[in-house]
Enzyme design. Structure first.
Site, mmCIF file in Angstrom:
data_model
loop_
_atom_site.group_PDB
_atom_site.id
_atom_site.type_symbol
_atom_site.label_atom_id
_atom_site.label_comp_id
_atom_site.label_asym_id
_atom_site.label_seq_id
_atom_site.Cartn_x
_atom_site.Cartn_y
_atom_site.Cartn_z
ATOM 1 N N ASN A 116 0.854 -1.187 0.000
ATOM 2 C CA ASN A 116 0.000 0.000 0.000
ATOM 3 C C ASN A 116 0.884 1.228 0.000
ATOM 4 O O ASN A 116 2.046 1.167 0.416
ATOM 5 C CB ASN A 116 -0.884 0.005 1.253
ATOM 6 C CG ASN A 116 -1.860 1.168 1.263
ATOM 7 O OD1 ASN A 116 -2.420 1.529 0.226
ATOM 8 N ND2 ASN A 116 -2.046 1.782 2.423
ATOM 9 N N HIS A 168 0.786 5.086 1.489
ATOM 10 C CA HIS A 168 0.012 5.916 2.428
ATOM 11 C C HIS A 168 0.657 7.299 2.533
ATOM 12 O O HIS A 168 1.865 7.401 2.770
ATOM 13 C CB HIS A 168 -0.028 5.244 3.812
ATOM 14 C CG HIS A 168 -0.793 6.065 4.799
ATOM 15 N ND1 HIS A 168 -2.164 6.153 4.775
ATOM 16 C CD2 HIS A 168 -0.371 6.878 5.802
ATOM 17 C CE1 HIS A 168 -2.562 6.977 5.735
ATOM 18 N NE2 HIS A 168 -1.498 7.435 6.370
ATOM 19 N N SER A 204 4.672 6.934 2.500
ATOM 20 C CA SER A 204 5.299 5.653 2.828
ATOM 21 C C SER A 204 4.733 4.539 1.950
ATOM 22 O O SER A 204 3.517 4.481 1.735
ATOM 23 C CB SER A 204 5.002 5.251 4.282
ATOM 24 O OG SER A 204 5.273 6.304 5.180
ATOM 25 N N ASP A 218 -2.745 0.699 7.998
ATOM 26 C CA ASP A 218 -1.542 1.527 7.792
ATOM 27 C C ASP A 218 -0.418 1.204 8.784
ATOM 28 O O ASP A 218 0.343 2.100 9.181
ATOM 29 C CB ASP A 218 -1.889 3.023 7.887
ATOM 30 C CG ASP A 218 -2.931 3.445 6.860
ATOM 31 O OD1 ASP A 218 -2.928 2.869 5.755
ATOM 32 O OD2 ASP A 218 -3.756 4.322 7.160
HETATM 33 C C1 GRF Z 1 -2.619 8.667 -2.820
HETATM 34 O O1 GRF Z 1 -2.510 9.868 -2.122
HETATM 35 C C2 GRF Z 1 -2.155 7.527 -1.959
HETATM 36 O O2 GRF Z 1 -1.129 7.880 -1.085
HETATM 37 C C3 GRF Z 1 -3.403 7.164 -1.212
HETATM 38 O O3 GRF Z 1 -4.446 7.352 -2.132
HETATM 39 C C4 GRF Z 1 -4.058 8.304 -3.108
HETATM 40 C C5 GRF Z 1 -4.218 7.669 -4.454
HETATM 41 O O4 GRF Z 1 -4.009 8.576 -5.490
HETATM 42 N N1 GRF Z 1 -3.328 5.828 -0.696
HETATM 43 P P1 GRF Z 1 -4.155 8.109 -7.001
HETATM 44 O O5 GRF Z 1 -5.556 7.547 -7.162
HETATM 45 O O6 GRF Z 1 -3.105 7.076 -7.274
HETATM 46 O O7 GRF Z 1 -3.976 9.345 -7.817
#
Ligand code: GRF
Length: 217
Positions: free
Chosen positions: A108, A110, A137, A146
């Site tokens: 993931n 985050h 991260s 997370d």
């Molecule tokens: C990102 O900010 C990521 O960190 C979070 O969700 C958002 C996804 O953005 N988990 P995108 O859809 O890849 O533009």
């Protein structure tokens, strides 16, 4: 052999796009087998179609429990037998059984310097707390939200005039660098994961993972 990947999204999919782009440029040896979304109108689905990647929409609202949805999702993922499941803006809390099934095989991204600011609204929370820096991260997914082992983090300064929106844009740029990089390390078999610990090139990483700098590749 190319690393086979299934990507889960709920929204814009700019991280998915970064993976598609890096792979098209020959910088990332992955095959995206499918993109699965729990939102029918996720723009990331259009990005996948554009890249000739098969897509699937599974509406979480069609299921009365998290377990039922996760089990359907698991079936859809496992049909592709991926080496890695990549959560890229997938806005769902996952059941323990689901996370256990993909232990060490699901990542993931985050938008915070974990363990700070788990959960939502991370940019505003970092600004409200008068932090000097904020970041993002990439981590393995564990049952706790997370909280899985961190592979890599990238940070940026919070400027006086930054808003949640401006900060989010800066962080997204970092995301598009470090997510493909972490996945590249896995595809090159340089990254090992066991019992919540991460090793890169046989060196144990600190709990906050490796800090991104330009010489990393
Ligand atoms: C990102 O900010 C990521 O960190 C979070 O969700 C958002 C996804 O953005 N988990 P995108 O859809 O890849 O533009």
């Amino acid at each position: 052999m190319s690393l086979s990947v299934v990507v889960l999204i709920s929204g814009s999919g700019s991280n998915l796009q970064a993976l598609i782009d890096q792979s098209l440029k020959g910088k990332l040896d992955i095959t995206i087998k499918a993109v699965i979304s729990n939102k029918a109108d996720a723009f990331g689905l259009a990005r996948a179609v554009q890249a000739n990647v098969p897509t699937k929409f599974i509406n979480h609202k069609d299921f009365s429990t998290r377990e039922e949805f996760d089990s359907e999702l698991q079936k859809a993922i496992d049909q592709h037998q991926p080496d890695l499941v990549v959560l890229a803006g997938f806005m769902r809390i996952l059941t323990e059984g689901f996370t256990r099934h993909y232990d060490g095989k699901m990542l993931n991204i985050h938008p915070s310097l974990l363990p700070k600011y788990k959960g939502l609204n991370t940019h505003q929370r970092a600004i409200d707390a008068n932090e000097n820096e904020h970041g993002v991260s990439v981590h393995f997914v564990s049952a706790e939200l997370d909280a899985g082992a961190v592979i890599i983090q990238a940070a940026t300064e919070i400027a006086e005039n930054d808003t949640a929106d401006s900060l989010s844009k800066k962080i997204h740029t970092l995301e598009h660098t470090i997510y493909p990089l972490a996945i590249k390390w896995i595809s090159e078999k340089r990254l090992a994961y066991a019992s919540g610990k991460v090793m890169l090139d046989s060196e144990l990483l600190p709990e906050t993972g490796i800090r991104y700098h330009q010489d990393l590749n």
